[in-house]
Design an enzyme around this catalytic site. Structure first.
Site, PDB file in Angstrom:
ATOM      1  N   GLY A 146       0.835  -1.205   0.000  1.00  0.00           N
ATOM      2  CA  GLY A 146       0.000   0.000   0.000  1.00  0.00           C
ATOM      3  C   GLY A 146       0.863   1.246   0.000  1.00  0.00           C
ATOM      4  N   GLY A 173       1.330  -6.534   4.201  1.00  0.00           N
ATOM      5  CA  GLY A 173       2.645  -7.122   3.952  1.00  0.00           C
ATOM      6  C   GLY A 173       3.589  -6.849   5.102  1.00  0.00           C
ATOM      7  NE  ARG A 178       8.407  -5.607  25.028  1.00  0.00           N
ATOM      8  CZ  ARG A 178       7.762  -5.525  26.198  1.00  0.00           C
ATOM      9  NH1 ARG A 178       6.451  -5.321  26.226  1.00  0.00           N
ATOM     10  NH2 ARG A 178       8.428  -5.630  27.324  1.00  0.00           N
ATOM     11  CB  ILE A 179      11.753  -5.071  18.126  1.00  0.00           C
ATOM     12  CG1 ILE A 179      12.539  -3.750  17.975  1.00  0.00           C
ATOM     13  CG2 ILE A 179      11.590  -5.760  16.774  1.00  0.00           C
ATOM     14  CD1 ILE A 179      11.852  -2.655  17.171  1.00  0.00           C
ATOM     15  CG  ASN A 216       8.204 -11.201  14.417  1.00  0.00           C
ATOM     16  OD1 ASN A 216       9.384 -11.365  14.088  1.00  0.00           O
ATOM     17  ND2 ASN A 216       7.254 -12.052  14.097  1.00  0.00           N
ATOM     18  N   GLY A 251       6.535   2.328  16.013  1.00  0.00           N
ATOM     19  CA  GLY A 251       6.569   1.907  14.617  1.00  0.00           C
ATOM     20  C   GLY A 251       7.976   1.861  14.059  1.00  0.00           C
ATOM     21  CD  GLU A 274       4.877   5.795   7.690  1.00  0.00           C
ATOM     22  OE1 GLU A 274       4.017   5.685   6.819  1.00  0.00           O
ATOM     23  OE2 GLU A 274       4.845   6.686   8.565  1.00  0.00           O
TER      24      GLU A 274
HETATM   25 MO1  MOS Z   1       1.309   5.442   5.368  1.00  0.00          MO
HETATM   26  S1  MOS Z   1       2.078   6.705   3.988  1.00  0.00           S
HETATM   27  O1  MOS Z   1       0.338   6.522   6.314  1.00  0.00           O
HETATM   28  O2  MOS Z   1       0.507   4.214   4.625  1.00  0.00           O
END
Ligand code: MOS
Length: 735
Positions: free
Chosen positions: A242, A470, A616-617, A619, A690, A693
């Site tokens: 996406g 994904g 924390r990761i 996975n 996250g 990104e």
């Molecule tokens: Mo992200 S660019 O908010 O899918």
């Protein structure tokens, strides 16, 4: 459940299942080609007809006339839908332009019709018979030319910030740098094109689609069609990429719904690749000016970042200055965004909107400033670290291990072997250089709900409208439920991507990993309470482990709670103001080595390293996959990706995967990813943030800086292609 105080010890911290590098549970379905993507939901609609979208052949103007007679009479054609017979349509909250043109045309390849036929080939052949007459108007397609007319965007976009007095501090700074950079329009170019199958049952619509944000899509489809929300169901269990291009309802979904209504049959529509790029959204081009003033010792005293971008009327700026508000210290500062009105296709989010193009500029500027100061670029960055939000000095970061990322990366990459004088290192025909850039991306938390069932067979089933684009959502959600309920991963089933399930965070802005698992955590807390109650145990002290519930000296099989009937827990994680009290961000450092052919200017990336601090990761395997994918996309941004604007006609010329270049495996060397071992108790009970990104943020600048180190040629206009290097390469000498 409302998250209002920092997370304390909880069942996730046991890390029996969470935190393990588990294989993707959807992996076998993906690798055997049996995961049904939107266009392949044959079982849901075995009798589906095919829709073919016709895109506008002008960028701006009106449809003067449409003659559908020949198309309607073509073999196999069931319906032709245009603005003349589509009925009254609304516009979704998240859409800037209308998804069906007419009579106005707002951009090139905006949908003007959908042709529905028995087969795809018949629909396509009939599309060629559609006669559309346009009344063309002049449009604005050139950002550089429109820059001076650019306006201050809406205050909700926070266009301007200012602390102290930049102008006077910059004027009096002993060392100054002023540079302007450009980043081009870019396309998401995901593998799976936008695709939908629409099935009407009376006045109820089910849409099998490919979408990152199920609830947004459901609301906007209902709004566009003018039907009640509860009459719309979206199903999107698998999404073939996406990158922000599927955050919102797009034309193929509406065309499928309209086509199916007109034909009285289910209809499937995919945006054929050749119209996808101009029909949907893209990352907008930017022009960015950065000024930095510093003391001779390298302390930043003044920093300014201005960015210009364009969009359709009513659109938004590309928020390229965001990281500059938070990344480096400096007493006097200003940021400013200006928005030009363009008649190009709608601009919108693409992986790390804001920071990704913003760091492409800022992190070259930092490299250039370090050079002016005769300072090592790693040291310059470390010296200007800040522990507080530099625009709001009372406000601390929840975690900020930026310097650790830089130091560890420099050590692992062998930074101390870098020759600071550019163009000095040769390896055969290659000029070799290494570069660094900071990575920064904000961490957003957003409400997310889930339902968790303990079945009579003892299995745990999670239901949430979260999507897996994904990224590994299926897997980290299963890990979360397994950890909370004290069962092995194999006993958990995860059902995603259906608007029949509780509304999740969805996948966007790198918030999905932490937010959606936090929602599952909340639902599991409810399920644990229900299970304990049913077993006559005290939920407060109950321990769920090894398939058992233990409390007050008793141990009971978890499954016993569901002997007679399943037990269900449902809840939504919501957030208080912790993310206002603390600045939540993710940090990293990217190191890149490149070789540049001394004669031809060919650029090859030779080594890449990312060190990330992102809480924390959950996975490490799926997180690493996210980061290496993002690093790869960063190489594309540095060296290849460029939607070329035809400034006369107003469209992206290279609107397919033959002309829009992205890296392939042969372009990418071994990539190393290191995650700092940390937890962030401010983010959620998961203590995660996250990474999807963060991984792209800064990469392109690290590549550009490495190219400079290799050649001594500074390119400020992305992508860095060999034609921009060739005229300035050092004179050839024998290797
Ligand atoms: Mo992200 S660019 O908010 O899918």
């Amino acid at each position: 459940m409302k998250f209002t105080t920092p997370a304390t010890t909880n069942p996730i911290d046991r890390l029996k299942v969470v935190g393990k590098p588990t294989d993707r549970i959807d992996g076998p379905l993906k690798t055997t080609g049996t995961a049904p993507y939107a266009y392949e939901q044959h079982k849901a609609a075995p009798d589906a007809a095919y829709g073919y979208v016709v895109g506008a052949a002008i960028a701006k103007g009106r449809i003067a006339a449409i003659d559908t007679a020949a198309a309607k009479a073509a073999p196999g054609v069931l319906a032709v839908v245009t603005h003349e017979n589509a009925g009254k349509l609304g516009k979704g909250d998240k859409n800037t332009v209308r998804l069906l043109a007419g009579p106005e045309v707002q951009h090139y390849h905006q949908a003007v019709a959908v042709i529905v036929a028995e087969t795809f080939e018949q629909a396509r052949a009939a599309a060629a018979l559609l006669k559309v007459e346009y009344a063309k108007q002049a449009g604005v397609y050139d950002l550089e030319a429109a820059k001076n007319a650019a306006k201050k965007p809406d205050e909700k976009d926070k266009p301007d910030t200012k602390v102290g007095s930049f102008d006077s501090a910059y004027a009096s700074a002993p060392v100054k740098f002023d540079g302007t950079y450009t980043t081009p329009d870019q396309s998401h170019a995901m593998m799976e094109p936008h695709a939908s199958i629409a099935v009407w049952n009376g006045d109820k619509l089910t849409l099998y689609t490919s979408n990152q944000m199920i609830n947004w899509g459901k609301k906007d489809l209902a709004k566009t069609l003018g039907i009640p929300e509860q009459n719309v169901r979206l199903v999107s269990p698998y999404v073939g990429g996406g990158f922000g291009g599927k955050l919102f309802l797009r034309a193929e979904a509406l065309m499928a719904a309209l086509g199916a209504r007109a034909a009285g049959r289910p209809v499937k529509v995919t945006l054929q690749r050749a119209i996808m790029i101009n029909n949907t959204t893209h990352r907008p081009a930017t022009i960015q000016r950065i000024r930095i003033g510093a003391t001779r010792e390298g302390r930043i005293t003044a920093i300014a970042h201005e960015s210009w971008s364009g969009d359709q009327p009513g659109g938004q700026p590309e928020t390229a200055v965001m990281q500059t508000r938070l990344l480096y210290a400096g007493q006097h500062r200003m940021t400013r965004m200006r928005l030009a009105t363009l008649d190009l296709p709608e601009g919108n989010s693409m992986r790390a909107p804001g920071e990704a193009p913003g760091l492409m500029a800022l992190e070259i500027a930092i490299d250039e400033m370090a050079e002016k100061l005769k300072m090592d670029p790693v040291t310059f960055r470390i010296v200007n670290d800040t522990t507080v939000d530099p625009e709001k000095p009372g406000r601390k970061f929840s975690q900020r291990r930026f310097v650790d990322c830089m130091r560890m990366g420099a050590e692992r990459f062998g930074w101390n072997k870098r020759n600071p004088v550019p163009g000095q290192v040769r390896d055969g025909r290659w000029l070799v250089g290494i570069g660094v850039a900071s990575a920064f991306r904000n961490n957003i938390v957003t409400p997310s709900a889930a339902r968790v069932r303990l079945g009579r067979d003892g299995r745990i089933t999670v239901e949430t409208d979260m999507t897996d684009i994904g990224t590994g959502s299926y897997t980290i959600i299963a890990q979360t439920a397994a950890e909370m309920m004290g069962v092995p991963l194999e006993r958990v089933d995860v059902r995603l991507g259906d608007s029949a399930y509780p509304v999740s965070s969805g996948s966007g802005g790198q918030w999905g990993g932490n937010s959606s698992t936090a929602g599952v955590y909340a639902a599991c807390v409810k399920l644990r309470e229900a299970v304990a109650k049913k077993l006559g145990l005290d939920p407060a002290g109950a321990d769920f482990a090894d398939g058992q519930v233990r409390a007050g000296g008793k141990a009971v099989a978890l499954q016993d709670a569901a002997r007679d009937a399943e037990v269900v827990g449902e809840d939504k994680m919501e957030y208080g103001d912790l993310d206002k009290k603390f600045q939540q961000s993710t940090f990293g450092a990217h190191f890149v080595e490149v070789g540049v052919d001394a004669a031809t200017g060919e650029i090859r990336v030779r080594r890449m390293l990312a060190v990330c601090a992102a809480g924390r990761i959950l996975n490490p395997k799926s997180a690493r996959s996210q980061v290496i994918g993002a690093m790869t996309m960063g190489v594309g941004a540095a060296l290849m990706e460029d939607l070329v604007v035809d400034k006369r006609i107003g469209f992206f010329v290279n609107h397919d995967l033959a002309g829009y270049e992205v890296p392939v495996h042969a372009d990418i060397p071994h990539q190393e990813v290191v995650f700092l071992d940390e937890t962030d108790p401010i983010s959620s009970p998961m203590k995660a943030k996250g990474v999807g990104e963060l991984g792209i943020c800064g990469v392109a600048a690290a590549v550009a800086n490495a190219i400079y180190n290799a050649t001594g040629v500074r390119v400020r206009d992305y992508p860095v292609t060999l034609d921009k290097l060739l005229p300035k390469l050092p004179p050839l000498r024998s290797a």
